[in-house]
Write a protein that holds these residues in place. Structure first.
Motif, PDB file in Angstrom:
ATOM      1  N   LYS A  44       0.814  -1.224   0.000  1.00 28.14           N
ATOM      2  CA  LYS A  44       0.000   0.000   0.000  1.00 28.14           C
ATOM      3  C   LYS A  44       0.848   1.275   0.000  1.00 28.14           C
ATOM      4  O   LYS A  44       0.499   2.276   0.630  1.00 28.14           O
ATOM      5  N   SER A  45       1.963   1.249  -0.722  1.00 33.91           N
ATOM      6  CA  SER A  45       2.819   2.440  -0.734  1.00 33.91           C
ATOM      7  C   SER A  45       2.371   3.474  -1.752  1.00 33.91           C
ATOM      8  O   SER A  45       2.687   4.657  -1.606  1.00 33.91           O
ATOM      9  N   TYR A  46       1.647   3.053  -2.774  1.00 30.66           N
ATOM     10  CA  TYR A  46       1.172   3.980  -3.809  1.00 30.66           C
ATOM     11  C   TYR A  46      -0.292   4.333  -3.593  1.00 30.66           C
ATOM     12  O   TYR A  46      -1.137   3.448  -3.407  1.00 30.66           O
ATOM     13  N   GLY A 158       4.749   6.201   2.539  1.00 30.99           N
ATOM     14  CA  GLY A 158       4.752   5.536   1.247  1.00 30.99           C
ATOM     15  C   GLY A 158       6.066   5.704   0.519  1.00 30.99           C
ATOM     16  O   GLY A 158       6.535   4.784  -0.174  1.00 30.99           O
ATOM     17  N   SER A 159       6.694   6.874   0.663  1.00 30.97           N
ATOM     18  CA  SER A 159       8.002   7.111   0.044  1.00 30.97           C
ATOM     19  C   SER A 159       9.039   6.151   0.610  1.00 30.97           C
ATOM     20  O   SER A 159       9.856   5.583  -0.134  1.00 30.97           O
ATOM     21  N   GLY A 160       9.014   5.960   1.922  1.00 33.92           N
ATOM     22  CA  GLY A 160       9.951   5.031   2.539  1.00 33.92           C
ATOM     23  C   GLY A 160       9.710   3.606   2.103  1.00 33.92           C
ATOM     24  O   GLY A 160      10.637   2.878   1.733  1.00 33.92           O
ATOM     25  N   ALA A 161       8.440   3.177   2.130  1.00 42.41           N
ATOM     26  CA  ALA A 161       8.111   1.794   1.798  1.00 42.41           C
ATOM     27  C   ALA A 161       8.422   1.482   0.339  1.00 42.41           C
ATOM     28  O   ALA A 161       9.029   0.450   0.021  1.00 42.41           O
ATOM     29  N   ALA A 162       8.008   2.350  -0.583  1.00 42.81           N
ATOM     30  CA  ALA A 162       8.191   2.078  -2.008  1.00 42.81           C
ATOM     31  C   ALA A 162       9.663   2.040  -2.394  1.00 42.81           C
ATOM     32  O   ALA A 162      10.098   1.168  -3.157  1.00 42.81           O
ATOM     33  N   THR A 163      10.449   2.975  -1.876  1.00 41.08           N
ATOM     34  CA  THR A 163      11.866   3.025  -2.241  1.00 41.08           C
ATOM     35  C   THR A 163      12.613   1.831  -1.659  1.00 41.08           C
ATOM     36  O   THR A 163      13.438   1.210  -2.329  1.00 41.08           O
TER      37      THR A 163
END
Length: 475
Positions: A44-46, A158-163
């Motif tokens: 659920k990062s995006y 979300g920035s932390g999780a996606a990257t």
């Protein structure tokens, strides 16, 4: 290049392979979009995935590069931006249910600069409501890719999780009291909170305008140097942006750091800090010392007033930012953001005047510390990354402790770099931060790059299984 190696390449590595034609922007973008489809249903990062647009931009980048028109190290590289950056081609909710369908009439300056440099925007990244501490009950809450039960780290979640999960090569975050640094440490990333005004905030939904900073969240200092070099610089749309020239951050990374003086106040840095966090800071000091850095004892300025006063400053400015919708649409707000705004609306002019003087005195005292040293070292948080379920209680009872090492540098506008420095006993990443004088981002990135040349913490990443809950593994 093996397709399986694509997601966890660094931005600089994948950029060079694109430039040399070893891999194409279309192939790279397709791999990441497939990975988002496989994994992000759990993570659920995006908030919004812009698959069709991203593929169109990737085709354009590929055609340009084949013709010999290479724009630079972001050309054809897929990245993502926090969902408080205005985009005319996708909604910008700022994590707020009432703004979930808002499509801005213009792009944020940082978005325009990234796209002019050839970056491919994969989508908008999930965040807390209004960029404060909690997610709106009706909006997505991203999971930490290292372990789903643990905090992803404040508003740039979300920035932390996606990257960290290999769903983009870099992301933009915002930091008002730690929201680049906290998810960077929780997710094992490199994060840069630039000097206040170094990066334009035009077209970025505000939390507290005198505290807000926009910056890159990446896997390495070199990757951060690429992003910062593109987004930094004066902007007529943001009267607080600085007119100072933008250095070649990437080109200056290999300059020596031997002899750099790093200040440390052991009482401030280690007092009341979890042993696992202390160990990471001490190990980082050892690594930097081996590179010729000199550690110098300093006395950190009296900071309790600005630590406790940060919430008041943030809450008052947040109340101003939400004046058009709060209290008119109070029922649409989640409890954490609502509580912050209510706190701000109750402050008196005396309260704010006293806080202004305390902030001014702290900034002056910190400036004097930097007369004797080049950088400071500190933890990011004094505790190991907490479980997500424990965050509401921490926010309610001890937000000052959580922001002890972050909030003061929002109050001063100082630049920082957060670096992955180890793991806690449960296998969660632990970071530390270096802090510099205003506009010392080049030195911070040099020091971070040298540290990463001597250590390998930044090369670790979580192993995620498609259509399954993220597993706690270090690869």
């Amino acid at each position: 290049m093996r397709t399986s190696a694509i997601p966890f390449s660094t931005l600089t590595d994948i950029s060079e392979k694109i430039r040399l034609g070893e891999v194409s922007p279309v192939e790279v973008t397709s791999v990441l979009l497939d990975r988002i489809e496989d994994l992000d249903g759990n993570l659920k990062s995006y908030t919004t995935v812009l698959g069709e647009r991203a593929m169109t931009k990737a085709c354009e980048a590929e055609a340009d590069i084949r013709r010999g028109f290479w724009k630079g190290p972001l050309h054809g590289v897929p990245i993502a931006v926090k969902d408080l950056c205005y985009t005319t081609y996708a909604p910008t909710s700022a994590g707020m249910h009432i703004h979930r369908d808002f499509v801005p009439p213009f792009n944020a300056t940082v978005v325009d600069r990234l796209e002019r440099a050839g970056a491919i925007i994969l989508g908008k990244l999930t965040m807390t409501e209004g960029a404060f501490g909690g997610h709106h009950p009706q909006m997505k809450t991203p999971l930490n890719p290292w372990h789903p039960e643990y905090w992803t780290g404040a508003s740039s979640s979300g920035s932390g999780a996606a990257t960290a999960a290999g769903l983009c090569y870099a992301s933009l975050g915002s930091d008002t009291g730690g929201s680049i640094r906290l998810p960077s440490t929780a997710c094992g990333l490199t994060g840069v909170k630039p000097t206040f005004g170094r990066v334009s905030r035009h077209g970025v939904f505000p939390l507290a305008e005198s505290l807000d900073h926009i910056g890159p969240m990446t896997r390495t200092a070199a990757d951060a140097a690429v992003i910062l070099g593109v987004i930094a610089g004066e902007d007529p749309g943001d009267p607080t942006s600085l007119a100072a020239p933008v250095p070649d951050y990437l080109g200056g990374l290999n300059a020596p750091i031997r002899g750099i003086r790093v200040g440390i106040d052991e009482e401030y840095v280690f007092g009341g800090v979890d042993p696992a966090v202390q160990r990471v800071v001490r190990d980082a000091m050892d690594a930097l010392s081996s590179l010729g850095v000199r550690f110098v004892p300093v006395r950190f300025p009296e900071h309790e007033a600005v630590v406790s006063g940060w919430k008041s400053a943030c809450s008052l400015e947040t109340a101003i930012a939400h004046e058009a919708t709060y209290p008119a649409q109070e029922s649409a707000y989640g409890p954490i953001l609502k509580g912050l705004i209510d706190h701000g609306r109750k402050l008196t002019t005396f309260d704010y005047g006293k806080l202004t003087l305390e902030r001014m005195n702290f900034c002056g005292a910190l400036k004097k510390v930097f007369e004797d040293v080049d950088l400071l070292i500190a933890p990011v948080i004094p505790m190991m990354t907490p479980k997500a379920a424990d965050l509401p209680a921490i926010m309610a009872e001890d937000v000052g402790r959580l922001g002890r090492f972050t909030g003061p540098f929002n109050m001063s506008g100082s630049p920082t770099v957060t670096l992955q420095g180890g793991f806690d006993p449960g296998g969660l990443p632990v970071g530390f931060q270096l802090v510099g004088r205003h506009l010392a981002e080049d030195l911070l990135l040099r020091a971070g790059h040298a540290f990463q040349g001597a250590t390998d913490w930044h090369t670790r990443h979580p192993e995620l299984v498609p259509a399954a809950t993220p597993a706690l593994e270090i690869a």
